[in-house]
Design a protein around this motif. Structure first.
Motif, PDB file in Angstrom:
ATOM      1  N   TYR A 106       8.946   0.520  -0.416  1.00 43.05           N
ATOM      2  CA  TYR A 106       8.267  -0.206  -1.486  1.00 43.05           C
ATOM      3  C   TYR A 106       9.127  -0.074  -2.723  1.00 43.05           C
ATOM      4  O   TYR A 106       9.292   1.021  -3.262  1.00 43.05           O
ATOM      5  N   ALA A 107       9.740  -1.188  -3.128  1.00 43.80           N
ATOM      6  CA  ALA A 107      10.572  -1.173  -4.332  1.00 43.80           C
ATOM      7  C   ALA A 107       9.788  -1.814  -5.472  1.00 43.80           C
ATOM      8  O   ALA A 107       9.234  -2.899  -5.316  1.00 43.80           O
ATOM      9  N   ASP A 124       0.858  -1.180   0.000  1.00 45.37           N
ATOM     10  CA  ASP A 124       0.000   0.000   0.000  1.00 45.37           C
ATOM     11  C   ASP A 124       0.900   1.237   0.000  1.00 45.37           C
ATOM     12  O   ASP A 124       1.660   1.460   0.948  1.00 45.37           O
ATOM     13  N   LYS A 125       0.801   2.025  -1.067  1.00 45.40           N
ATOM     14  CA  LYS A 125       1.691   3.175  -1.210  1.00 45.40           C
ATOM     15  C   LYS A 125       1.562   4.177  -0.060  1.00 45.40           C
ATOM     16  O   LYS A 125       2.475   4.933   0.230  1.00 45.40           O
ATOM     17  N   ARG A 126       0.390   4.194   0.597  1.00 49.08           N
ATOM     18  CA  ARG A 126       0.185   5.173   1.666  1.00 49.08           C
ATOM     19  C   ARG A 126       0.863   4.754   2.960  1.00 49.08           C
ATOM     20  O   ARG A 126       1.012   5.540   3.868  1.00 49.08           O
ATOM     21  N   LYS A 127       1.263   3.484   3.019  1.00 47.69           N
ATOM     22  CA  LYS A 127       1.812   2.999   4.284  1.00 47.69           C
ATOM     23  C   LYS A 127       3.329   2.866   4.273  1.00 47.69           C
ATOM     24  O   LYS A 127       3.913   2.212   5.129  1.00 47.69           O
ATOM     25  N   ILE A 128       3.963   3.456   3.286  1.00 51.03           N
ATOM     26  CA  ILE A 128       5.415   3.335   3.223  1.00 51.03           C
ATOM     27  C   ILE A 128       6.049   4.721   3.295  1.00 51.03           C
ATOM     28  O   ILE A 128       5.367   5.729   3.125  1.00 51.03           O
ATOM     29  N   LYS A 129       7.362   4.728   3.521  1.00 51.27           N
ATOM     30  CA  LYS A 129       8.035   6.030   3.606  1.00 51.27           C
ATOM     31  C   LYS A 129       8.919   6.316   2.399  1.00 51.27           C
ATOM     32  O   LYS A 129       9.136   7.466   2.055  1.00 51.27           O
ATOM     33  N   VAL A 130       9.448   5.262   1.799  1.00 53.26           N
ATOM     34  CA  VAL A 130      10.288   5.484   0.618  1.00 53.26           C
ATOM     35  C   VAL A 130       9.809   4.595  -0.532  1.00 53.26           C
ATOM     36  O   VAL A 130       9.643   3.388  -0.368  1.00 53.26           O
ATOM     37  N   HIS A 131       9.579   5.228  -1.652  1.00 57.76           N
ATOM     38  CA  HIS A 131       9.104   4.527  -2.838  1.00 57.76           C
ATOM     39  C   HIS A 131      10.247   4.521  -3.850  1.00 57.76           C
ATOM     40  O   HIS A 131      10.660   5.569  -4.333  1.00 57.76           O
ATOM     41  N   ILE A 132      10.762   3.329  -4.129  1.00 54.96           N
ATOM     42  CA  ILE A 132      11.942   3.233  -5.002  1.00 54.96           C
ATOM     43  C   ILE A 132      11.595   2.485  -6.283  1.00 54.96           C
ATOM     44  O   ILE A 132      10.989   1.406  -6.236  1.00 54.96           O
TER      45      ILE A 132
END
Lengths: 618, 225
Positions: free
Chosen positions: A70-71, A31-39
């Motif tokens: 989230y990678a 879930d994109k809203r529950k992460i801090k870094v999107h790689i």
């Protein structure tokens, strides 16, 4: 824009739509809203090439093990898809969540070969991200890069914000932590890059300025901020046996280039072939234990259902416990018919015995890489294999039932003469004769001779050497074509123009960033795909920017010249490389330090004396 | 020991772009993960013994992908079902597992039913009905077919058995197509849609699903399971 909806419309119209659809087994969605870094892990080639790459697989799963991260993956869309995307205005998107790349925090490119650079630029362009680092704003993603090419980061120094030099497993997590920390304070890219430059193994080229000599060579590269190292030391994993290794790996639907479970048995190589960059930059040799490997193999097969395991390393036969490992693996997987493949095998009587064991399960072709046609030249390049070794192995292989042999050579090696080329042809014919001797006729025999052209690489003893001129490459290929006319021998050669460009970029400097941009403007992309590669566009780009590519490819360097890649420290001494170059010129071999004494390559000094098997210095 | 089992497999949205070959490979790997006792061919390159119903073009979902597989041990159908179904990739699931003994060979199927959801744009239902009627009455509908680089014309008219108009929802119309599918001859919905577009250029496809596939013989329908 709903990318999913537009994909519904265009995917049925493109070739190999599973390159873009995702949803493979063991894919990770968060879930994109529950992460801090999107790689976004970006590979500048098509899906089937990128997914075959182990480093990308490791980092994907390693990063996704972190709760905050989230990678996702993104590959270069093939030209038909790119056309559709441009037509419909679809930005480059990730495979897992179909998110536009511009919305990611970090984009990490894997740089495996120089001829993928135009795709890096094209992918940034398709993502709507400014090409040059200096043009990016706080809202743009941080663009980072790693892989073997970054040992000379300069040709991309104005495009990539930050390079991770060496093995990234530890450094990438430090960068992620730093990113989270910065996000919670100022959130500016400047703060992030400044602090990132302090992390060992991280090179932020914007903080280093290049000074040139009058003759166009680089005088020095110096940090412009206090506290930054003059040379960025590579990172490497000291305890390979306990480093993270993924087993629940993604299983692609489509047939990718290397569609099998990959078992990395060791890193580094101490053979010391003088042309080989991997053999220098990945030192020291570090092995995984048999026990660990067997566990990993078992878990991987259970999680993927793969029907083949491939042992990965730079030189499989150098693994200390190879025999034991293979015995355990073949026993373990005999019943379930999981095959073993052993690339990069030096064939001798011992490995032939191993090959026979593997044949119990699966038959695969045999490949030999003598690299050069005469003993003299093999001594020059320090390829410790003799013609006798080779012919004995070939005899053994023919006796064991093989009838297909591939021979790999390089042309244009330093000091090569037509006599050495003649040697390639002679060796191929001797292989044919050997088959006739063993089998009584040449029925069924297939010998493939492949030549690539020598490209001098940074941090090798040949980094001072010139590549032979393009016309000469083509002359030598023509010569071999004539010499290899035989119904049982087929001859393949690598496009000399590509080798020439590779030579330009592998030892290029910061000036080449502009050439890359120009070449991209002219439409260059997928240069390693012969049906798309356009040499003339590249040559136009060079001449419009006013740069002579021969300056980089065909110029011999003096002993004292400073090299643009020397802003990086791979742990290998320049003095060692120079010693090796001089021995090469005298055709003097240097034995493997694992079985001989230490030759003082310098790796022991990296990080204050680390585990290395060599004991006594030269 | 040789136990032949037949499976009915569903290929849903998430997996609709995978090719027939990809599906075969994915199923083999799934059976390996499930540790089912696969029977392998002899020789240097052992492969499990698998046979399938005819391939469908990519982009189409299906409720009826049948596969025959040989095992070396007798297992209950329930056990095979639960072990395999739990390890299938996203978008692929089992519908049913049964013995293959005493059933028609999968190569015998010759007919399939499809649901094709189309958008006819500003055309009316009457126009669509007319178009279908005209299409069904033709004895010749030649389409281009490329095989091995050569282009040849194939008459698909004898392979279109029926097209019915089903439900209509916000301008989208469900067509039920009954088409030939098998070794004697076959046509797939995209080709039929192309032919319909001659009458209604605004027609476009939203979704295609293969609902059923069977042997139609002397007026009688025989399903693989």
């Amino acid at each position: 824009m709903d990318i999913n909806k537009i994909l519904e419309e265009i995917l049925p119209k493109v070739s190999k739509p599973t390159r873009y659809s995702g949803n493979e087994l063991n894919i990770i969605k968060k879930d994109k809203r529950k992460i801090k870094v999107h790689i976004a892990l970006a590979f500048p080639d098509v899906y089937e090439v990128g997914m075959s790459h182990l480093g990308l697989r490791i980092l994907y799963h390693l990063l996704n093990e972190q709760e905050n991260v989230y990678a996702e993956r993104v590959f270069a869309p093939w030209v038909d898809m790119e056309d559709m995307m441009r037509e419909k205005g679809i930005p480059l998107f990730s495979l897992e969540s179909k998110t536009p790349l511009s919305e990611f925090n970090i984009i990490g490119f894997s740089l495996q070969y120089e001829m993928s650079y135009s795709n890096v630029l094209n992918m940034l362009e398709l993502a709507g991200i400014p090409i040059f680092s200096s043009e990016r704003k706080d809202s743009d993603p941080i663009v980072i890069a790693g892989g073997p090419c970054v040992y000379n980061p300069e040709p991309l120094a104005e495009i990539i914000d930050l390079f991770v030099i060496g093995e990234a497993e530890e450094a990438i997590l430090e960068l992620v932590d730093l990113y989270i920390d910065c996000k919670e304070s100022s959130g500016s890219r400047k703060e992030f890059l400044e602090r990132a430059a302090q992390i060992p193994g991280v090179y932020v080229p914007a903080f280093y300025s290049v000074h040139y000599n009058e003759d166009g060579t680089v005088k020095e590269i110096v940090p412009t901020k206090a506290g930054l190292p003059e040379k960025v030391k590579k990172r490497f994993i000291k305890d390979l046996d306990n480093v993270y290794y993924p087993t629940r790996i993604i299983v692609p639907y489509m047939d990718i280039v290397h569609d099998r479970a990959v078992l990395e048995i060791f890193r580094g190589c101490s053979r010391g072939c003088r042309f080989c960059q991997a053999g220098m930059i990945y030192r020291p040799v570090r092995e995984k234990s048999v026990e660990k490997l067997v566990n990993i193999a078992r878990e991987m097969i259970e999680a993927t259902g793969y029907e083949e395991i491939s042992l990965a390393s730079l030189s499989t036969s150098d693994y200390s416990d190879l025999k034991k490992l293979i015995e355990i693996l073949t026993d373990e997987f005999r019943e379930s018919r999981v095959g073993l493949s052993l690339p990069s095998l030096r064939i001798d009587s011992f490995t032939l015995d191993i090959a026979r064991r593997i044949m119990e399960i699966k038959k695969s072709g045999l490949t030999f890489a003598p690299e050069a046609g005469t003993q003299r030249l093999r001594d020059v390049i320090n390829k410790g294999v003799t013609e006798e070794d080779l012919l004995n192995s070939v005899r053994g292989a023919f006796e064991a039932g093989w009838n297909t042999v591939k021979l790999y050579f390089m042309i244009g090696l330093p000091t090569e003469s037509y006599e050495d080329l003649e040697g390639i042809a002679e060796l191929a014919h001797k292989v044919v004769d050997m088959y006739r001797q063993v089998k009584g006729s040449t029925k069924g025999l297939r010998v493939t001779v492949s030549t690539s052209t020598f490209v001098p690489k940074p941090f090798t003893p040949f980094q001072w050497e010139a590549q032979i001129p393009l016309e000469e490459i083509e002359e030598r290929q023509k010569f071999l074509k004539k010499k290899l006319k035989n119904p049982h021998i087929s001859y393949n050669w690598h496009d000399g123009r590509l080798s020439f460009l590779e030579a330009v970029f592998s030892r290029g400097d910061r000036k080449l960033n502009l050439v890359l941009k120009k070449a991209r403007e002219k439409g260059c992309r997928f240069d390693s795909w012969s049906d798309i590669f356009s040499f003339s566009k590249w040559m136009e780009a060079f001449s419009e920017i006013g740069i002579d590519p021969k300056f980089y490819a065909n110029r011999p360097r003096s002993e004292n010249e400073f090299f643009p890649w020397e802003v990086i420290d791979p742990g290998i001494d320049r003095k060692f490389l120079l010693r090796e170059l001089k021995k090469a010129k005298k055709a003097e071999p240097t034995p493997d330090c694992r079985f001989d004494r230490c030759h003082g390559c310098g790796i022991m000094k990296l990080e204050g004396g680390i585990a290395c098997e060599g004991k006594n210095e030269d | 020991m040789r136990v032949k089992v037949r499976m009915r497999i569903r290929k849903k949205e998430e997996a609709k772009y995978i090719s027939h070959l990809d599906l075969m490979r994915a199923l083999e790997r799934a059976m390996r993960r499930a540790k089912l006792p696969l029977k392998f061919t002899e020789g240097f390159n052992p492969r499990p013994k698998l046979t399938f119903t005819p391939a469908i073009p990519v982009g189409i979902t299906s409720d009826v992908e049948y596969m025959d597989v040989e095992f070396t041990k007798q297992l209950s159908m329930d056990e095979i079902f639960s072990r395999l179904n739990s390890v299938l990739p996203p978008g692929i699931s089992l519908v049913k597992v049964d013995t293959a003994e005493g059933k028609i060979p999968l190569s015998a199927v010759n007919r399939a039913l499809y649901t094709v959801v189309v958008d006819i744009g500003n055309a009316t239902r009457e126009v669509l009905e007319k178009a279908i009627e005209k299409l069904l009455s033709r004895s010749e509908i030649n389409i281009e077919k490329k095989s091995k680089g050569k282009v040849k014309f194939v008459n698909i008219a004898p392979w279109i058995y029926d097209i019915k108009i089903g439900q209509i929802e916000d301008g989208k119309i469900e067509l039920k197509m009954e088409l030939a599918a098998g070794q004697q001859g076959s046509v797939t919905p995209p080709a039929v849609v192309n032919a319909l577009q001659e009458y209604i250029p605004s027609l476009s496809v939203r979704r295609i699903n293969r609902d059923e596939i069977f042997l139609f013989d002397n007026g009688k329908r025989i399903d693989p399971i």
